[in-house]
Design an enzyme around this catalytic site. Structure first.
Site, mmCIF file in Angstrom:
data_model
loop_
_atom_site.group_PDB
_atom_site.id
_atom_site.type_symbol
_atom_site.label_atom_id
_atom_site.label_comp_id
_atom_site.label_asym_id
_atom_site.label_seq_id
_atom_site.Cartn_x
_atom_site.Cartn_y
_atom_site.Cartn_z
ATOM 1 N N ASP A 1 -6.368 -2.271 -2.583
ATOM 2 C CA ASP A 1 -5.537 -1.354 -3.367
ATOM 3 C C ASP A 1 -5.163 -1.988 -4.710
ATOM 4 O O ASP A 1 -5.315 -1.381 -5.767
ATOM 5 C CB ASP A 1 -4.275 -0.986 -2.579
ATOM 6 C CG ASP A 1 -4.586 -0.352 -1.226
ATOM 7 O OD1 ASP A 1 -5.481 -0.855 -0.531
ATOM 8 O OD2 ASP A 1 -3.937 0.638 -0.857
ATOM 9 N N HIS B 1 0.685 6.228 -2.663
ATOM 10 C CA HIS B 1 -0.291 5.142 -2.707
ATOM 11 C C HIS B 1 -0.762 5.044 -4.155
ATOM 12 O O HIS B 1 -0.923 6.063 -4.805
ATOM 13 C CB HIS B 1 -1.500 5.518 -1.852
ATOM 14 C CG HIS B 1 -1.573 4.824 -0.532
ATOM 15 N ND1 HIS B 1 -0.607 4.945 0.423
ATOM 16 C CD2 HIS B 1 -2.538 4.006 -0.003
ATOM 17 C CE1 HIS B 1 -0.969 4.234 1.489
ATOM 18 N NE2 HIS B 1 -2.135 3.654 1.246
ATOM 19 N N TRP C 1 -12.065 -4.990 -1.094
ATOM 20 C CA TRP C 1 -10.808 -5.614 -0.692
ATOM 21 C C TRP C 1 -10.844 -7.110 -1.034
ATOM 22 O O TRP C 1 -10.046 -7.596 -1.833
ATOM 23 C CB TRP C 1 -10.557 -5.356 0.807
ATOM 24 C CG TRP C 1 -9.891 -4.020 1.014
ATOM 25 C CD1 TRP C 1 -8.575 -3.806 1.318
ATOM 26 C CD2 TRP C 1 -10.490 -2.721 0.871
ATOM 27 N NE1 TRP C 1 -8.327 -2.441 1.376
ATOM 28 C CE2 TRP C 1 -9.473 -1.760 1.103
ATOM 29 C CE3 TRP C 1 -11.753 -2.251 0.560
ATOM 30 C CZ2 TRP C 1 -9.696 -0.382 1.036
ATOM 31 C CZ3 TRP C 1 -11.988 -0.884 0.496
ATOM 32 C CH2 TRP C 1 -10.971 0.028 0.732
ATOM 33 N N ASP D 1 4.852 2.763 8.853
ATOM 34 C CA ASP D 1 4.850 1.441 9.500
ATOM 35 C C ASP D 1 3.634 0.646 9.049
ATOM 36 O O ASP D 1 2.730 0.371 9.816
ATOM 37 C CB ASP D 1 4.849 1.617 11.027
ATOM 38 C CG ASP D 1 3.708 2.499 11.508
ATOM 39 O OD1 ASP D 1 2.957 3.019 10.664
ATOM 40 O OD2 ASP D 1 3.568 2.664 12.734
ATOM 41 N N GLU D 2 3.637 0.299 7.775
ATOM 42 C CA GLU D 2 2.510 -0.445 7.223
ATOM 43 C C GLU D 2 3.033 -1.334 6.086
ATOM 44 O O GLU D 2 3.379 -2.458 6.313
ATOM 45 C CB GLU D 2 1.413 0.517 6.757
ATOM 46 C CG GLU D 2 0.116 -0.191 6.499
ATOM 47 C CD GLU D 2 -1.116 0.647 6.803
ATOM 48 O OE1 GLU D 2 -1.001 1.735 7.387
ATOM 49 O OE2 GLU D 2 -2.213 0.202 6.445
ATOM 50 N N ASP E 1 0.813 -1.215 0.000
ATOM 51 C CA ASP E 1 0.000 0.000 0.000
ATOM 52 C C ASP E 1 0.846 1.263 0.000
ATOM 53 O O ASP E 1 0.422 2.286 -0.527
ATOM 54 C CB ASP E 1 -0.947 0.014 1.199
ATOM 55 C CG ASP E 1 -0.223 -0.048 2.530
ATOM 56 O OD1 ASP E 1 0.889 -0.597 2.575
ATOM 57 O OD2 ASP E 1 -0.768 0.448 3.529
ATOM 58 N N GLU F 1 -2.312 9.018 -1.154
ATOM 59 C CA GLU F 1 -3.331 8.197 -0.505
ATOM 60 C C GLU F 1 -4.640 8.978 -0.376
ATOM 61 O O GLU F 1 -5.711 8.451 -0.624
ATOM 62 C CB GLU F 1 -2.847 7.800 0.889
ATOM 63 C CG GLU F 1 -3.866 7.008 1.680
ATOM 64 C CD GLU F 1 -3.297 6.476 2.977
ATOM 65 O OE1 GLU F 1 -2.407 7.138 3.546
ATOM 66 O OE2 GLU F 1 -3.742 5.398 3.415
HETATM 67 C C1 BGC Z 1 -3.869 1.324 3.795
HETATM 68 C C2 BGC Z 1 -4.765 1.202 2.613
HETATM 69 C C3 BGC Z 1 -5.761 0.130 2.905
HETATM 70 C C4 BGC Z 1 -6.579 0.644 4.039
HETATM 71 C C5 BGC Z 1 -7.752 -0.210 4.416
HETATM 72 C C6 BGC Z 1 -4.693 1.756 4.939
HETATM 73 O O1 BGC Z 1 -3.992 1.935 6.091
HETATM 74 O O2 BGC Z 1 -2.787 2.148 3.556
HETATM 75 O O3 BGC Z 1 -4.347 1.533 1.439
HETATM 76 O O4 BGC Z 1 -6.414 -0.371 1.836
HETATM 77 O O5 BGC Z 1 -5.786 0.917 5.156
HETATM 78 O O6 BGC Z 1 -8.109 -0.178 5.726
#
Ligand code: BGC
Length: 892
Positions: free
Chosen positions: A484, A776, A542, A476-477, A471, A755
């Site tokens: 996405d 993003h 999703w 921190d992800e 994403d 994003e």
């Molecule tokens: C992500 C996204 C994701 C979304 C869904 C975000 O923190 O960066 O792109 O699809 O959370 O909860």
């Protein structure tokens, strides 16, 4: 076999195996499907048959050669014609055209080599230091290295190292780094699938004594991953390496050096390293001879061995992560006291490389950020990711970059730089790092802002395809969020050869799916934040990745294999949605992310979008059922095809009953509701559809071209307007610079897609929301519309076997064009508006036909070659020329 050569037959070019790069080692398919493209061919050339020559190398002997005549016109992902290949076999394939008794010239040879296919091929065991518990305070643990020495005979003709790791690994032989792959072995759902890597080390192994060493790091295996504090030791507490070096001697015999309990483990100069945290290295502790023979490892410890479940080992299906470009700073700002702020001019994923000569003990600190505020790095959007590298220099000239971390940034701050040294553009450069996907698609237009938008989409794709579709690259992800990539699949598949990478990720999606069919929000799934258990409720957009991503790949690449492999997963998803829907087939009462991040959603609650989440989910239910019916049909699953087509009809009716009034007017009057209803074909009548289209255009005009859609509506809205005959409104959206809009992000200086529509607010400050990434790709899904509608290049049959050229000029653009490397070869279109005429040039690759559909004219079909059309917009007359003897290699 006929042998009569025929000059009129084309030469096959670019023969490929599955989705592998030419020369790929460690391939796992014993019967790899073959594809080829034809070079220059006469206008009437149609492939009737081909000969395929398969030459399997036999060490120490002549090749085992077989020739196979394949009838028919298929040239993409054609079933393997020869015997199944075995572990370690190296194979070359050539193709030639056949026409009756005549044959064309052989193509050049394409080559791959198989990896270790059978569990019994592995004699290595996992080894590493004794596990260290993670401290309560969560400090990073120092990474280890493992090493061994071995003796090689003087007649080694081939040497291969096969390896993988718990964590990340880099291999050295006799002091040299092996290969150019980074972040090996990547990130898969490790409990089920752990990828191996294979390298040719023939030139590195010398007769006599040699040494082999492996750097290890935490990576995704046991390093910090995820949001809300994240997880450590997600897969296990160990750092381990599995290494098997195979030395083939002149007589064909193989000697193996395998990781076992005779190896030793010790630390190196890396003090800590984490994907989010960055790397801390003391180069004074580095002895470059550590991986050379004769190095004294007496102070190292014996290794611990760990059981190996070889069933989880898999070979790569896509390309590795590599450094793909080097960026020099475009500006260097001296802040004083050895502190400098560098601008690389482009947001991207990667890491810095330093070159300097400074005294021992000099400590240099590197920080990274996507944006500046008041001339300084602004790191709040990184949340818990420190993204800081620290290097202590050994004294003397040095070139250094971290080994096991990656950051997302445009700007970097260098501090601790020696006060007496200037920092020039060659001293600190940025290595752009991501999955080394082959570029497949390009777009051009007369509007530089639209070109920049497209370029931003490309950069966001590059930055986020880091072994899997992530994403974001900075905070921190960095997870494989399913929604996405679901919305971005068509764009991704146009821009890059993503099939190999996404095939791997989709296999993880299937294994991480619950028994009930629910697809995790992100794949690989980890219990993060409030999702300690996998959610049982299906979340639309999703989870629909289970159906729509394989379907999208098939549309773009013609790969039925991915449909077949993912079929059970796709089917389980739709059945689960059905199971959790109301008896009236409405998706409500379950947690949904809805039209995530529409611009009206409050910064702190992106799911609070204006469109009813149940509407979004039910529209997706209808659409995925419809697409699954088509997939089932392609695969010959006729009962399923009928079942899911009927389900799609029933859900569509339920949708109309619930969200349209008696006149077919939507009750939920939002851009996203209209876009979903139109593109997913949910209007109950053409009359309602026409009124809906007009209403959507009115909504866009009322908003003065501002976009009001989130993740669900954004990829569809321009298509919805196009389908409704409201192309002007689509261009109004595309070309608006008001906030929020695509070109707003460009006008604000964005070099990637964001994003949030307003990740940067109009006053130049950063959006206060917790999730504010500048990199993003989801909202960049509009690029697919740029390719298909603005330029006018789309697939009309899977794999572009039929191409549709249907440009829809508008918005004041005077020209546009696109080029795509289809599975059959290069297709391209360029149009220009000149002197009241629309002039269109198209290139159609051999093996395909194209429908040319220009505004106001009946469509027509053309064969391969170049074609030029002049369309007098006043008289609406079409003149066509061309299409004679040109082949794809002329198309560049
Ligand atoms: C992500 C996204 C994701 C979304 C869904 C975000 O923190 O960066 O792109 O699809 O959370 O909860």
């Amino acid at each position: 076999m006929t042998t009569e050569p025929a000059g009129h037959l084309p030469i096959a070019e670019k023969v490929t195996f599955e989705h592998h790069e030419h020369g790929r080692l460690g391939v796992g398919e014993p019967r790899p499907r073959l594809s080829w493209r034809w070079g220059s061919a006469p206008a009437d050339f149609v492939q009737d048959a081909v000969d395929v020559r398969v030459a399997v190398e036999v060490p120490g002997g002549p090749d085992e050669v077989s020739e196979h005549r394949l009838d028919g016109s298929d040239q993409v992902l054609v079933p393997w014609p020869a015997r199944a290949l075995l572990s370690r076999e190296r194979v070359r394939v050539q193709v030639r055209a056949v026409d009756g008794d005549a044959v064309g010239p052989w193509s050049g040879a394409a080559m791959i080599e198989l990896g270790l296919l059978e569990p019994s091929d592995w004699s290595a065991v996992f080894i590493g230091p004794v596990d260290e518990p993670h401290s309560e305070a969560g400090e990073l643990r120092r990474p280890f290295r493992v090493r061994t020495e071995f003796t090689a005979a003087d007649d080694v003709v081939r040497a291969r190292v096969h390896f993988t790791a718990h964590g990340l690994a880099q291999v050295e032989i006799n002091g040299d780094r092996i290969g150019d792959e980074e972040l090996t072995p990547g990130w898969t759902s490790y409990q089920h699938r752990l990828r191996t890597a294979t390298f040719d080390v023939t030139d590195r192994v010398q007769p006599g004594r040699n040494a082999l060493g492996v750097w290890l790091a935490d990576g995704w295996w046991r390093g910090l991953v995820g949001f809300d504090g994240g997880l450590v030791d997600a897969y296990g507490p160990d750092q381990s390496a599995l290494v098997q070096l195979e030395l083939t001697r002149a007589d064909g015999s193989i000697e193996t050096v395998a990781s076992d309990d005779s190896w030793t483990a010790g630390t190196g100069p890396i003090l800590t390293t984490g994907l989010y945290e960055g790397e801390h290295v003391d180069l004074r502790l580095h002895d470059p001879a550590w991986s050379s023979s004769g190095w004294d490892d007496a102070h190292w410890s014996p290794v611990a061995t760990r059981p190996l479940d070889t069933r989880v080992l898999v070979t790569p299906t896509g390309p590795p992560v590599r450094v793909t470009e080097v960026l020099s700073p475009v500006s260097i700002d001296q802040k004083g006291g050895g502190r400098w702020v560098l601008d690389f001019g482009q947001n991207h994923s990667g890491r810095l490389r330093l070159r300097l000569d400074a005294p021992a003990g000099t400590e240099i600190v590197l920080r990274h950020a996507e944006v500046l505020q008041d001339g300084e790095l602004y790191t709040r959007p990184l949340r818990g990711a420190a993204a800081t590298d620290v290097v202590v220099l050994p004294g003397g000239p040095v070139e250094w970059e971290p080994r096991f971390t990656i950051h997302g940034y445009r700007y970097a701050e260098v501090s601790g730089w020696p006060a007496d040294l200037d920092l020039g553009p060659d001293d600190v450069v940025s290595h752009v790092l991501h999955t080394d996907l082959e570029r497949a698609g390009w777009f051009r237009s007369s509007d530089a802002r639209v070109e920049r938008l497209h370029e931003n989409v490309v950069w966001s794709a590059r930055s986020n395809f880091v072994d899997l579709p992530m994403d974001c690259p900075q905070r921190d992800e960095r997870l494989g969020w399913t929604g996405d990539i679901q919305v971005f699949t068509p764009t991704a598949a146009f821009l890059f050869g993503v099939n190999g990478m996404l095939s791997s990720w989709l296999q993880d999606l299937a294994v991480d799916q619950t028994d009930r069919g629910t697809v995790p929000f992100y794949v690989p799934y980890l219990p993060l934040g409030s999702w300690k258990e996998q959610p049982v409720d299906p979340v639309a957009v999703w989870g629909d990745a289970a159906v729509l991503t394989p379907d999208g790949l098939h549309q773009r690449t013609g790969d039925e294999g991915v449909l077949r492999r993912q079929y059970a997963s796709a089917r389980a998803w739709v059945l689960q949605v059905q199971d959790r829907a109301t008896p009236g087939l409405i998706c409500e009462g379950t947690h949904q992310l809805g039209d995530w991040l529409d611009p009206a959603a409050p910064p702190e609650d992106p799911a609070q979008a204006t469109t009813d989440p149940a509407l979004v989910a039910t529209a997706y239910f209808a659409h995925s059922s419809r697409r699954l019916a088509a997939v089932a049909d392609t695969l010959g699953e006729t009962d399923d095809a009928a079942y899911f087509a009927d389900l799609a009809d029933r859900v569509s009716e339920a949708f109309a009953r619930r969200w349209l009034d008696a006149d077919g007017v939507p009750l939920d009057d939002t851009q996203t509701a209209h876009a979903l209803t139109t593109v997913f074909d949910l209007w109950p009548s053409s009359d309602a559809e026409r009124r809906g289209g007009a209403r959507l255009a009115a909504l866009v005009r009322e908003a003065e071209g501002r976009i009001a859609t989130g993740f669900a509506g954004t990829p569809l809205i321009c298509d919805a307007l196009t389908l409704s005959g409201e192309i002007d409104a689509a261009y109004e959206l595309l070309l608006s610079e008001q906030c929020p809009s695509w070109l707003y992000t460009v006008a604000m200086g964005g070099t990637t897609t964001w994003e949030r529509w307003d990740s940067m607010l109009p006053d130049g400050t950063v959006n206060p929301g917790d999730m504010t990434s500048f990199n993003h790709y989801a909202l960049g899904a509009v690029a697919d519309w740029l390719h298909r509608v603005v330029a006018g290049l789309a697939p009309a049959a899977p794999g572009y076997r039929v191409i549709r050229f249907a440009p829809r000029p508008g918005g004041g653009l005077t020209s546009a064009g696109a080029t795509h490397e289809t599975p059959y070869g290069t297709a391209s279109i360029d149009w220009v508006l000149l002197d009241g005429e629309l002039r269109v040039d198209v290139v159609v690759p051999v093996g395909t036909t194209a429908e040319v559909d220009l505004p106001g004219r009946p469509a027509e079909t053309v064969g391969h070659g170049r074609h030029h059309f002049t369309h007098d917009l006043g008289r609406r007359e079409l003149v066509q020329t061309g299409g004679t003897t040109t082949g794809q290699e002329d198309a560049s």
